[in-house]
Scaffold this active site. Structure first.
Site, PDB file in Angstrom:
ATOM      1  N   LYS A  30       0.844  -1.301   0.202  1.00  0.00           N
ATOM      2  CA  LYS A  30      -0.010   0.045  -0.088  1.00  0.00           C
ATOM      3  C   LYS A  30       0.932   1.299  -0.012  1.00  0.00           C
ATOM      4  O   LYS A  30       0.251   2.413  -0.177  1.00  0.00           O
ATOM      5  CB  LYS A  30      -0.804   0.033   1.153  1.00  0.00           C
ATOM      6  CG  LYS A  30      -1.916  -1.126   1.216  1.00  0.00           C
ATOM      7  CD  LYS A  30      -3.153  -0.338   0.738  1.00  0.00           C
ATOM      8  CE  LYS A  30      -4.181  -1.282   0.115  1.00  0.00           C
ATOM      9  NZ  LYS A  30      -5.637  -0.607  -0.268  1.00  0.00           N
ATOM     10  N   ASP A  87      -8.317   0.509   6.791  1.00  0.00           N
ATOM     11  CA  ASP A  87      -8.299  -0.654   7.781  1.00  0.00           C
ATOM     12  C   ASP A  87      -6.900  -0.769   8.242  1.00  0.00           C
ATOM     13  O   ASP A  87      -6.576  -1.831   8.959  1.00  0.00           O
ATOM     14  CB  ASP A  87      -8.705  -1.982   7.114  1.00  0.00           C
ATOM     15  CG  ASP A  87      -8.392  -1.822   5.686  1.00  0.00           C
ATOM     16  OD1 ASP A  87      -7.158  -1.946   5.240  1.00  0.00           O
ATOM     17  OD2 ASP A  87      -9.200  -2.088   4.768  1.00  0.00           O
TER      18      ASP A  87
HETATM   19  C1  LIG Z   1      -2.143  -6.078   3.009  1.00  0.00           C
HETATM   20  C2  LIG Z   1      -3.273  -5.829   2.128  1.00  0.00           C
HETATM   21  N1  LIG Z   1      -3.393  -6.655   0.977  1.00  0.00           N
HETATM   22  C3  LIG Z   1      -4.354  -6.622   0.174  1.00  0.00           C
HETATM   23  C4  LIG Z   1      -5.394  -5.521   0.167  1.00  0.00           C
HETATM   24  C5  LIG Z   1      -6.536  -5.448  -0.718  1.00  0.00           C
HETATM   25  O1  LIG Z   1      -6.367  -4.253  -1.433  1.00  0.00           O
HETATM   26  P1  LIG Z   1      -7.569  -3.889  -2.421  1.00  0.00           P
HETATM   27  O2  LIG Z   1      -8.666  -3.261  -1.246  1.00  0.00           O
HETATM   28  O3  LIG Z   1      -7.252  -2.791  -3.269  1.00  0.00           O
HETATM   29  O4  LIG Z   1      -8.375  -5.080  -2.867  1.00  0.00           O
HETATM   30  C6  LIG Z   1      -5.151  -4.587   1.373  1.00  0.00           C
HETATM   31  C7  LIG Z   1      -6.247  -3.406   1.494  1.00  0.00           C
HETATM   32  O5  LIG Z   1      -6.015  -2.814   2.321  1.00  0.00           O
HETATM   33  C8  LIG Z   1      -4.254  -4.827   2.186  1.00  0.00           C
HETATM   34  O6  LIG Z   1      -3.853  -3.979   3.259  1.00  0.00           O
END
Ligand SMILES: Cc1ncc(COP(=O)(O)O)c(C=O)c1O
Length: 408
Positions: free
Chosen positions: A85, A134
Site C-alpha cells: 500500500k 483498515d
Molecule cells: C495487506 C493488504 N492486502 C490486500 C489488500 C486489498 O487491496 P484492495 O482493497 O485494493 O483490494 C489490502 C487493502 O487494504 C491490504 O492492506
C-alpha cells in the site's frame, strides 16, 4: 512429504464474463495504462528509500503442493511501511499536492524533489488530506503527507487494532476512530472532508470519485512490473491468486498483466474472505454488489463490503475466477510460510498477505485443481501484500514474532 493444511472449505466461481481473447480495451485503459505506469514508476523509483521488494521462489512448497513453480512477491519491506500500500496512497498524495500547487500558482506541476525541498511549503502546508482505512492505506497516506509536509486526518473503524492505529499516528497523522465498519468510516471521512475543505485520498472509487483511486492503483502496478522483471528469464506464470478488499490490488495485477501480455496473461483468481466477499457476489450477480454486516475477518485489509468501480471495470472482463476462503485457512497459510517447506526460506506474511496462497492450497486440497487448470506444470505467482503490519496479532497467530521467524 509435508502435509499441507489445506482442507478448509472454499467457494469457487468461474467468471462467465471473462474473455481471455479480448484485447485490453479503451474502458480498461482509462483506468490503468502502461504510459501512466511508466510515469508512476519514474516518480516512485526516485523517492528516498525505494528498492524493489524480493520475488521469492518457493520450490519446496511448490513440490509439496504438486505444482511446478511458486513465486511469492514479499511486500513486507516496502518503504519500511510493511505493505504494498506504500506505493498507492503516498503516490496519490503526491499527485494531488502537485496538481493543487499547479492550480494555485498557475505554474507547472512540481516534482517530488521540488516538494521535498520545501519549494511550495506555503501551499502544501495549507492542505489536509484524509481517508478511511483498515490500516495499511492510511499508513501510506499518513507517510505521504508527512514526507511532502501536508496535514493528515485518518479514519479507522471499530475493529482496527490499536497496533495499526499507533502505526498511523507514528507518521504524525490525527487518527479518528469511528463506529461501524470500513464502509461507514469511508462515509464519515467524506462528510468531514466536505465540511472542512480537506482532500480525500481514498483507495476505493465510486460514482464521481475516480481520479485519486486511479492514481492509487497505478502506484500498485509498480509492484506488478517489478515482479514481471524478477521472474526467471523465459518463465511466465500460468496462474495468479490475488487477494482482494475493494479490488484495487487485484485490478492492478490483472490489468497490468493483461495489457503487457494480452491473451498470454496468467489465469487470475481473485481471493476474498468468506465474510467480506463483495467481488465474489458481484461476479455472481454480474454487476457490483455490496455485502453488509461487520465484515468480521482477521484479514483486516480485505474486510471491505463494497467494490471499487474502477477495479470492477478491469476485473469483470479480466478476472477468470473468484474464490472465498476462511480465516482458519489464512492462519494456516501464515504458519506454513513461517515454518518454510522443504528447505524454503521462512517468510513473514500477515493475515491479508496470505489469502492468495490459502486460496491456492484450499483449491488443491478440495479437488478443484482441474476446474482451475492447475497441475504439475503450473507456475503460480502470489503477492504477499503485507508483512507483520500488526506484530501482536502476527505473534498470536504464528506463535513466534516476525524477528524469531526471520532468525530461524
Ligand atoms: C495487506 C493488504 N492486502 C490486500 C489488500 C486489498 O487491496 P484492495 O482493497 O485494493 O483490494 C489490502 C487493502 O487494504 C491490504 O492492506
Amino acid at each position: 512429504m509435508t502435509k499441507l493444511p489445506h482442507l478448509h472449505p472454499v467457494a469457487l466461481y468461474h467468471n462467465p464474463m471473462a474473455d481471455r481473447q479480448a484485447p485490453y480495451g479503451a474502458a480498461q485503459r482509462r483506468v490503468l495504462n502502461l504510459e501512466a505506469h511508466d510515469a508512476a514508476r519514474r516518480e516512485i523509483a526516485a523517492w528516498p528509500g525505494y528498492a524493489p521488494t524480493p520475488l521469492v521462489a518457493l520450490p519446496g512448497l511448490a513440490a509439496a503442493a504438486g505444482i511446478g513453480r511458486l513465486w511469492f512477491k514479499d511486500e513486507g519491506g516496502r518503504f519500511g511501511l510493511g505493505s504494498f500500500k506504500a506505493l498507492g496512497g503516498a503516490y496519490a498524495v503526491f499527485r494531488l499536492l502537485a496538481a493543487e500547487v499547479a492550480r494555485r500558482t498557475g505554474g507547472p506541476a512540481p516534482s517530488a524533489a521540488d516538494l521535498l525541498s520545501g519549494k511550495h511549503r506555503d501551499v502544501v502546508s495549507s492542505i489536509t488530506v484524509t481517508c478511511a482505512t483498515d490500516g495499511n492505506h492510511g499508513r501510506s497516506v499518513a507517510w505521504g503527507a508527512q514526507t511532502f509536509s501536508c496535514g493528515c486526518v485518518i479514519y479507522i473503524h471499530a475493529t482496527v487494532s490499536d497496533g495499526r492505529r499507533d502505526a498511523i499516528a507514528a507518521f504524525g497523522a490525527t487518527v479518528v476512530r469511528t463506529a461501524g465498519n470500513y464502509d461507514d468510516a469511508v462515509r464519515q471521512a467524506g462528510a468531514d472532508a466536505a465540511a472542512n475543505g480537506w482532500m480525500v485520498v481514498s483507495d476505493t472509487s465510486y460514482e464521481g470519485y475516480m481520479d485519486v483511486p486511479r492514481d492509487v492503483m497505478q502506484g500498485y502496478t509498480v509492484m506488478v512490473q517489478e515482479a514481471v522483471e524478477q521472474l526467471p528469464p523465459g518463465e511466465r506464470p500460468t496462474h495468479v491468486f490475488i487477494q482482494a478488499g475493494v479490488g484495487g490490488l487485484a485490478a492492478a495485477v490483472c490489468g497490468h498483466l493483461w495489457e503487457r501480455w494480452g491473451a498470454d496473461r496468467p489465469r487470475v483468481v481473485v481471493v476474498e474472505p468468506d465474510k467480506a466477499a463483495c467481488l465474489f457476489e458481484s461476479a455472481r450477480a454480474g454487476r457490483p454488489m455490496a455485502v453488509h454486516g461487520d465484515l468480521d475477518t482477521i484479514m483486516a485489509g480485505l474486510a471491505c463490503g463494497e467494490v471499487s468501480l474502477l477495479a470492477w471495470t478491469i476485473l469483470a472482463p479480466g478476472a477468470d475466477d473468484f474464490q472465498t476462503i476462511t480465516d482458519e485457512a489464512a492462519k494456516d497459510a501464515m504458519r506454513l510460510l513461517a515454518a518454510g517447506t522443504g528447505g524454503d526460506r521462512p517468510l513473514v506474511a500477515g493475515e491479508s498477505a496470505v489469502a492468495g496462497l490459502a486460496g491456492l492450497l484450499c483449491a488443491l486440497g478440495n479437488g478443484q485443481a482441474e476446474a482451475l487448470g492447475l497441475g504439475p506444470d503450473s507456475r503460480v505467482l502470489l503477492f504477499g501484500s503485507e508483512g507483520d503490519t500488526d506484530p501482536d496479532l502476527y505473534a498470536a497467530i504464528v506463535g513466534r514474532s516476525a524477528e524469531q521467524v526471520r532468525a530461524a
